[in-house]
Design a protein around this motif. Structure first.
Motif, short mmCIF file in Angstrom:
data_model
loop_
_atom_site.label_atom_id
_atom_site.label_comp_id
_atom_site.label_asym_id
_atom_site.label_seq_id
_atom_site.Cartn_x
_atom_site.Cartn_y
_atom_site.Cartn_z
N THR B 162 1.02 -1.14 -0.09
CA THR B 162 0.05 -0.07 0.12
C THR B 162 1.00 1.41 -0.01
O THR B 162 2.05 1.15 -0.05
N GLY B 324 -2.27 0.63 -4.29
CA GLY B 324 -1.54 -0.38 -3.96
C GLY B 324 -1.56 -1.56 -5.00
O GLY B 324 -2.42 -1.49 -5.69
N THR B 392 -6.84 0.28 0.80
CA THR B 392 -6.05 0.30 -0.54
C THR B 392 -6.89 -0.14 -1.53
O THR B 392 -7.52 -1.14 -1.57
#
Lengths: 277, 440, 310
Positions: B162, B324, B392
């Motif tokens: 992330t 991410g 994320t």
């Protein structure tokens, strides 16, 4: 009067060359300086010119990080055969194109030129497939055998040099009953020794520094070359620059010594005109 | 002379045969396809497998090696060898081997493009070996990313990452900034202003510049849009020049202007050379980076006191979305022992192994069955990063519009660099995207 | 050894003998061509007319070429990038190489060391060199801008300013011109001193001697380096790949060189057929340029043997 003038000119020349040399040496100085730094100091921003405390042991540590002695031997094996193959095949082929008048020569030489222009990516994968099918992958053969088949760039280069050798020389030898192999081996080869040395040097450089070839064809770690070995310092997101630079510097030294010792050989006069007179 | 040449030829021929001779015996013993070990002492034939990744640093490779060794010791049917090949080159070599029909057995690869590789027939289907009960131990979004358009599983998540903002604790204390106070983009700028230090015309400390480190325009766009920013996920229509995007790019450019183009150039060059790190040296106070940054900081700045906060919200209540991705293990198309390869993949992605890797290397796992008892989660930085991971977004580009980023990124970058006005840059990129879709 | 073979083949004429020997001499190259090069070339040519991804092939006629010329937005950009770079790189490196070679052809104190130093960069191989140059080109702390500021020039942000990325690469190549220099030096050394002495007697100055004697005599090597330069410049790849960090050609696409796009298409997008089509177009362009240089050869390249006709 004349002598004084020459001296002045030489001083100016000397100063210019020295300045140029300093500029050229700076990146290498930086290389060594980086090699002697600690990891945090390498990352420091703004960078330091000289290491706070030179860590000479970095060289030894770096050498231990991978079997670099083995890699050096492996590389030398490849280099040795590449040079033999390159010098032999290129001088032969270049002589053929420069000094023998045969049917289809012009067309074939155009093919030589054309093969130089082929973008490398075109042949990369198909060549790999060929070498894979004949079981040469993970051996040094794909790196060595092509050197015995001459290289278009070197053929072209040597031919340029051969062409500066007057044809009269060859004609005269022919009148004396010499064949082409005799002329090539006894007459021409000695004349173009510097070029042969240059081709050898270029082959040395090429094989020594080749990364793509060994990467593609070698898998067994025991067969790795120096350039592949250097990758041990390159991580994802973080590279051990000090060690990488240390080994990079060490790996330059053989070529450097070679060049320094034999440079007269590389650039000495070909004395072709001397041979005519 | 003639004699000498024939001798030379003969010698060359002999050397060549000698070489091919020793090579063929070599390749038998170390063949990647696993033709079995030469010693016939073992009753069952050991299958030899090659596992490719690009992890070669001291921070990772020794642990991956240890993991592989553990696997080899845990059973005697398979023997895995880890081979690290530089990122970028690994793909060239892999494609060449796939073309030759003799690829490695297990390969690490990016999670974002599994679907694309599946579509291009570059990876083996794993459904037969990775059953639903195994899949259930991973977060759905990551299993989804490993599933092709045809609904078949082509890879197993190996690690995920992330993005977060890393901050320099000493700077924060000195400027009296509370990290918890940074909740929105406005808070971020306010904090940055407090952290900025200038000596005459030169910046001696840069509070925050948005597109340095591992954060790009994408990071902020995804944050503001709570996910995909450049196209409509339903219709795949380009939305590059939306009002939000225009606002975001202008914000980025304003921030660069605040410090001046020259300062941006300096810092950007420092990061891209890969050697120097202005955050590690304390030149900048806050930096967007991936969760993997901790391992590089451990090397370059072992004494640096730093903390981590989530990306702030574009507007209050918008969410702390970070972009991410992750890495997967997969089997290249044409590999000989898919079943055996999957045994290793299962081992490498099992709870225990993932816990081992996370603790040693610092990578997050895509598994959902971790609890706080793991040693890995005892680290406060890890705990903060784990919170970021919860928000994320992993953008998987649909195969229909694959490649559009190559077309729009240079145009958007013209806006970032101030070559064109930010609105115009996005309009240009929108047009380019539309043309790209039309030409497909 | 060969005369018997010749007899058996019934080759008796002089021309026949020459042709026979010609092929014997070029045999190593012919074998290499047939075994390793020709097949891949034909294969790539055929697949340039197909949708091919190493796994499956589907012939699509001229589609790849049509897409390339009419629809691919990156094709034109990458081609222009490469062209602009080549137009800077080829002349500068060639001229630089000649000048350095001429300077290093004098007798001067420390000549051996100078030659080694000037040659040194060309043996620096590996990616480490590129990263060193990224440090040297650093806008704030790099040596290049530090040197420029000494003479009062405010240096550019080399690798982050799209306008300066290509000059930055040319600069790096100027640093590494030692390889070229060596070839010129080898040729210069073979020029007999009497040529220059005779010219001096005629009252020629140094510049005249350079233009009238040196340049013509090294022209075969200039010609060689020019051809190599064209081929090399149009195939520039590594610089763009490393300096743009991720192969994307950033900043603002200014380092997206033609071969970088080819690589992306072939090895990231699995679009090998299209990549091959791009390669063949590049091949054609380089071929045409080389033929032009080749044709111009008659006007300016001087061979002692006197035949310039190929």
């Amino acid at each position: 009067m004349i002598e004084k003038k020459i001296t002045l000119g030489k001083i100016v020349l000397f100063i210019i060359l020295t300045l140029g040399a300093l500029i050229i040496l700076f990146p290498i100085f930086w290389m060594v300086s980086t090699a002697l730094k600690s990891a945090p100091e390498v990352a420091q921003y703004p960078p330091t010119l000289l290491p706070e405390e030179p860590l000479w042991e970095n060289f030894a540590i770096a050498w231990q990080k991978a079997p670099f002695t083995q890699y050096t031997i492996n590389t030398l094996i490849i280099v040795f055969f590449t040079i033999i193959g390159g010098v032999f095949s290129n001088s032969l082929v270049a002589y053929g194109f420069a000094k023998i008048d045969f049917k289809g020569k012009k067309l074939l030489f155009k093919v030589v030129l054309a093969t130089m222009m082929i973008p490398g990516f075109i042949t990369l994968v198909p060549q790999y497939v060929i070498f894979s099918k004949i079981g040469w992958v993970d051996t040094y053969l794909p790196l060595i055998v092509p050197a015995f088949c001459a290289n278009a760039f070197h053929i072209f280069m040597m031919r340029q040099f051969y062409r500066t050798i007057p044809n009269e020389l060859i004609e005269a030898a022919k009148v004396d009953g010499a064949g082409h192999f005799y002329i090539w081996g006894k007459l021409i080869m000695p004349l173009v020794k510097p070029v042969l040395a240059t081709v050898a040097l270029i082959n040395f450089k090429g094989a020594w520094g080749d990364f793509q070839g060994p990467l593609l064809y070698l898998s067994d770690r025991a067969k790795y070359t120096l350039q592949l070995g250097l990758q041990v310092f390159k991580g994802e997101g973080y590279t051990q620059w000090n060690y990488l630079m240390a080994i990079s510097f060490l790996s330059m030294i053989p070529i450097l010594i070679l060049f320094f010792c034999f440079q007269n050989y590389f650039i000495q006069g070909m004395n072709t005109s001397g041979a005519v007179k | 002379m003639k004699k000498r040449i024939s001798v030379l030829c003969l010698a060359a021929a002999m050397i060549l045969t000698a070489f091919s001779g020793c090579s063929s015996s070599d390749s038998q013993s170390s063949g990647s396809a696993g033709s079995g070990s030469e010693s016939n002492n073992t009753p069952t034939e050991t299958v030899e497998l090659e596992f490719w990744g690009w992890w070669s640093s001291d921070a990772r490779k020794p642990y991956i090696q240890e993991m592989v060794d553990n696997f080899n010791e845990s059973q005697d049917q398979y023997k895995v060898t880890y081979v690290d090949i530089p990122f970028g080159d690994i793909f060239t070599k892999n494609i060449a081997q796939i073309a030759a029909g003799n690829p490695c057995d297990i390969m690490a690869n990016s999670m974002e493009e599994v679907r694309f590789r599946a579509n291009e027939d570059q990876v083996e289907a794993l459904d037969e070996y990775i059953t639903d009960d195994i899949k259930s131990y991973f977060y759905d979004q990551y299993i989804d990313a490993c599933t092709g358009d045809d609904g078949v599983l082509y890879a197993v998540p190996y690690s995920v990452d992330t993005r977060a903002i890393y901050y320099n604790k000493a700077h924060f204390e000195e400027a009296n900034v509370d990290p918890a106070s940074i909740q929105t983009w406005d808070d971020l700028i306010a904090a940055a202003d407090k952290l900025d230090q200038k000596d005459g015309d030169t910046w001696t400390r840069v509070g925050f510049m948005p597109v340095l480190g591992n954060g790009g325009v994408d990071t902020w766009m995804i944050n503001a849009n709570k996910g995909v920013a450049w196209f409509n996920t339903e219709t795949l229509e380009p939305t590059v020049n939306s009002d939000v995007n225009k606002d975001v790019l202008k914000w980025i450019r304003d921030r660069i202007d605040h410090y001046g183009q020259a300062e941006y150039d300096n810092l950007s060059a420092a990061f891209s050379s890969g050697m120097t790190d202005p955050f590690a040296s304390g030149t900048i106070s806050m930096l967007v980076h991936t969760s993997a940054y901790t391992s590089s900081l451990a090397q370059t700045a072992p004494d640096l006191e730093y903390g981590v906060i989530p990306l702030p919200e574009y507007k209050a209540g918008n969410g702390h979305t970070a972009n991410g991705g992750g890495f997967v293990l997969e089997v290249p198309k044409g590999a000989k022992n898919v079943a055996a390869s999957c045994e290793f993949i299962k081992y490498a992605t099992s709870k225990d192994t993932q816990d081992f890797l996370a603790t040693k290397i610092g990578d997050f796992s895509a598994r959902n069955d971790f609890d706080d008892s793991s040693e890995f989660f005892q680290n406060p930085i890890t705990q903060d990063l784990a919170k970021c991971l919860e928000e994320t977004s992993t953008v998987i580009i649909p195969n229909e519009i694959k490649g559009y980023t190559d077309v729009i990124n240079p145009l958007i970058e013209e806006g970032t660099l101030g070559i064109t006005d930010t609105d115009t840059a996005l309009d240009n990129a929108q047009k380019a995207f539309e043309d790209f879709v039309a030409s497909k | 050894m060969f005369s018997k073979v010749l007899g058996k083949l019934g080759i008796k004429t002089n021309q026949g003998r020459e042709t026979f020997y010609g092929y014997i001499f070029i045999l190593p190259w012919l074998i290499g061509l047939l075994c390793f090069t020709l097949g891949p070339m034909i294969f790539s040519f055929i697949t340039s007319f197909a949708d091919y991804n190493m796994r499956s092939i589907e012939f699509t006629g001229l589609d790849n070429y049509i897409y390339m010329f009419t629809k691919d937005q990156l094709f034109g950009k990458s081609f222009m990038n490469t062209l602009v770079y080549s137009l800077m790189n080829i002349p500068l490196v060639t001229i630089g190489g000649v000048i350095v070679a001429v300077l290093l052809n004098k007798t001067i104190f420390g000549l051996r060391t100078f030659r080694t130093i000037y040659y040194l960069p060309s043996i620096m191989v590996g990616v480490g060199t590129y990263f060193l140059w990224m440090l040297l080109l650093d806008p704030a702390n790099g040596l290049v801008n530090a040197a420029l500021s000494v003479i009062g020039i405010d240096g550019p942000a080399w690798l982050t300013d799209p306008n300066w990325t290509k000059p930055a690469i040319v600069l790096m190549h100027l640093w590494g011109l030692g390889g070229q220099m060596l070839l010129y030096l080898a040729r210069l050394q073979s020029i007999p001193n009497d040529y220059y002495e005779a010219a001096s007697l005629d009252g020629a100055n140094a510049f005249h001697k350079f233009i009238k004697i040196t340049v013509p005599l090294i022209s075969p090597i200039i010609f060689y380096n020019l051809v190599i330069g064209i081929i090399g410049s149009f195939q520039v790849f590594q610089e763009g790949y490393i300096f743009s960090g991720n192969g994307s050609g950033s900043p603002a696409g200014s380092l997206l060189f033609y071969n970088l796009l080819v690589w992306n298409n072939a090895f990231k997008n699995f679009d090998t057929g299209y990549a091959n089509a791009m390669c063949w177009f590049l091949f054609a362009v380089v071929m045409i340029l080389t033929v032009i240089v080749q044709k111009s050869q008659k006007k300016w390249v001087y061979y002692e043997e006197g035949d310039n006709d190929d």
